[in-house]
Design a protein around this motif. Structure first.
Motif, short mmCIF file in Angstrom:
data_model
loop_
_atom_site.label_atom_id
_atom_site.label_comp_id
_atom_site.label_asym_id
_atom_site.label_seq_id
_atom_site.Cartn_x
_atom_site.Cartn_y
_atom_site.Cartn_z
N LYS A 2 0.85 -1.19 0.00
CA LYS A 2 0.00 0.00 0.00
C LYS A 2 0.89 1.24 0.00
N GLU A 3 0.62 2.18 -0.88
CA GLU A 3 1.38 3.42 -0.91
C GLU A 3 0.81 4.41 0.10
N ILE A 4 1.72 5.11 0.79
CA ILE A 4 1.31 6.18 1.70
C ILE A 4 2.01 7.45 1.24
N PRO A 5 1.55 8.63 1.70
CA PRO A 5 2.17 9.89 1.26
C PRO A 5 3.66 9.95 1.63
N ALA A 6 4.46 10.46 0.73
CA ALA A 6 5.90 10.60 0.97
C ALA A 6 6.18 11.47 2.19
N SER A 7 5.25 12.38 2.51
CA SER A 7 5.43 13.25 3.68
C SER A 7 5.44 12.46 4.99
N GLN A 8 5.10 11.19 4.94
CA GLN A 8 5.10 10.36 6.16
C GLN A 8 6.32 9.44 6.24
N ALA A 9 7.32 9.67 5.42
CA ALA A 9 8.53 8.85 5.46
C ALA A 9 9.19 8.88 6.83
N TYR A 10 9.07 10.01 7.53
CA TYR A 10 9.69 10.12 8.85
C TYR A 10 9.15 9.07 9.82
N ARG A 11 7.95 8.60 9.61
CA ARG A 11 7.38 7.58 10.49
C ARG A 11 8.12 6.26 10.38
N LEU A 12 8.75 6.02 9.25
CA LEU A 12 9.49 4.79 9.04
C LEU A 12 10.96 4.92 9.43
N LEU A 13 11.50 6.11 9.32
CA LEU A 13 12.92 6.34 9.57
C LEU A 13 13.15 7.16 10.83
N GLU A 14 12.25 7.08 11.75
CA GLU A 14 12.33 7.83 13.00
C GLU A 14 13.75 7.74 13.53
N PRO A 15 14.35 8.88 13.92
CA PRO A 15 15.78 8.93 14.18
C PRO A 15 16.28 8.39 15.52
N GLY A 16 15.45 8.21 16.48
CA GLY A 16 15.94 7.75 17.78
C GLY A 16 14.91 8.02 18.85
N PRO A 17 15.30 7.87 20.09
CA PRO A 17 14.33 8.05 21.16
C PRO A 17 13.86 9.49 21.27
N ILE A 18 12.64 9.64 21.70
CA ILE A 18 12.14 10.98 21.99
C ILE A 18 12.98 11.53 23.14
N VAL A 19 13.34 12.80 23.08
CA VAL A 19 14.21 13.40 24.09
C VAL A 19 13.62 14.70 24.61
N LEU A 20 14.17 15.16 25.71
CA LEU A 20 13.86 16.47 26.25
C LEU A 20 15.10 17.34 26.04
N VAL A 21 14.90 18.58 25.66
CA VAL A 21 16.02 19.51 25.45
C VAL A 21 15.85 20.65 26.44
N THR A 22 16.90 20.90 27.24
CA THR A 22 16.85 22.03 28.16
C THR A 22 17.75 23.14 27.64
N THR A 23 17.31 24.36 27.88
CA THR A 23 18.08 25.56 27.56
C THR A 23 17.95 26.50 28.75
N GLU A 150 13.71 1.99 35.35
CA GLU A 150 13.09 1.92 34.01
C GLU A 150 14.13 2.36 33.00
N ARG A 151 14.56 1.46 32.12
CA ARG A 151 15.61 1.74 31.15
C ARG A 151 15.09 1.80 29.72
N ARG A 152 13.83 1.46 29.51
CA ARG A 152 13.28 1.47 28.15
C ARG A 152 13.04 2.90 27.67
N MET A 153 13.31 3.13 26.37
CA MET A 153 13.11 4.44 25.76
C MET A 153 11.92 4.37 24.81
N MET A 154 11.39 5.54 24.46
CA MET A 154 10.25 5.65 23.56
C MET A 154 10.69 6.26 22.24
N HIS A 155 10.10 5.77 21.16
CA HIS A 155 10.38 6.28 19.82
C HIS A 155 9.06 6.74 19.20
N HIS A 156 8.97 8.02 18.88
CA HIS A 156 7.72 8.58 18.36
C HIS A 156 7.47 8.13 16.93
#
Length: 182
Positions: A2-23, A150-156
Motif C-alpha cells: 500500500k502506498e502512503i504519502p511521501a510526507s510520512q517517510a519520517y514515520r518509518l525512519l524515525e531517528p531515535g528516542p524521543i528526548v527532552l532539550v533544556t536551555t 526503568e531503562r526502556r526508551m520511547m520512539h515517536h
C-alpha cells in the motif's frame, strides 16, 4: 503493498528516542520535547537537531549556543508528551511537571535527574539552521543515571503513538569493521 504519502517517510525512519532539550538564558531555564535528531559522527560526537522558530527554545539556543539533551525512560512518557504540548514562554515547565534538575558542568542549561542520560552540548555549526532549522551540536559531556530502574526508551511514530524499546540483540562479535570504536 500500500502506498502512503511521501510526507510520512519520517514515520518509518524515525531517528531515535524521543528526548527532552533544556536551555537557559538570563537564569530562566526551559525544557521542550524533541523527536527529530540524529547522530552525525562518532568523534568528535556530533548530533543534528531540528528545533524551529515555532519552539520557545529556538531563540535561546541560537543566543546561548548551548543546551542539554536528556533521554527519558518510558515511565516519563506522559510527562514528555505534556511538556511538548505547552510553551515555556507561559510557564515554568520544570515546576509544572515536577522535573528535578541539577546544574550541568559546562553549560547553563540544567540536567534532568529524572532521565536515563543527559548530554551537554554546544552548537558547532549553524549553516543549516536558517534553511532547515537544523543545529549541529557537539556533545561535550555525557551523564548516565545508573540508578534508574526503568531503562526502556520511547520512539515517536509521528501520530501520537510510540514504539518502546524491548530486548537487546547482541551482534558485537560480527561487527568486525567497527571494533576500533568504543
Amino acid at each position: 503493498m500500500k502506498e502512503i504519502p511521501a510526507s510520512q517517510a519520517y514515520r518509518l525512519l524515525e531517528p531515535g528516542p524521543i528526548v527532552l532539550v533544556t536551555t537557559s538564558q538570563n537564569g530562566k531555564p526551559n525544557v521542550m520535547t524533541m523527536g527529530f535528531h540524529m547522530m552525525i559522527q562518532h568523534a568528535p560526537p556530533l548530533i543534528g537537531c531540528v528545533i524551529g522558530p515555532w519552539d520557545h527554545s529556538y531563540q535561546t539556543l541560537r543566543n546561548t549556543g548551548e543546551c542539554v539533551i536528556a533521554v527519558p525512560g518510558l515511565d516519563l512518557g506522559e510527562t514528555v508528551v505534556d511538556v511538548g504540548n505547552c510553551s515555556g514562554d507561559r510557564m515554568d515547565k520544570f515546576q509544572r511537571f515536577g522535573l528535578k534538575t541539577r546544574p550541568a558542568k559546562d553549560v547553563s542549561a540544567p540536567l534532568i535527574n529524572d532521565c536515563l542520560a543527559n548530554i551537554e552540548c554546544r552548537i558547532v555549526d549553524t549553516t543549516l539552521t536558517d534553511p532547515y532549522n537544523l543545529f549541529v551540536l557537539e556533545a561535550t559531556r555525557v551523564w548516565i543515571n545508573e540508578d534508574r530502574k526503568e531503562r526502556r526508551m520511547m520512539h515517536h511514530r509521528g501520530d501520537g503513538t510510540f514504539t518502546v524499546d524491548g530486548g537487546t540483540l547482541d551482534l558485537k562479535d560480527r561487527m568486525v569493521k567497527w571494533r576500533h570504536l568504543p
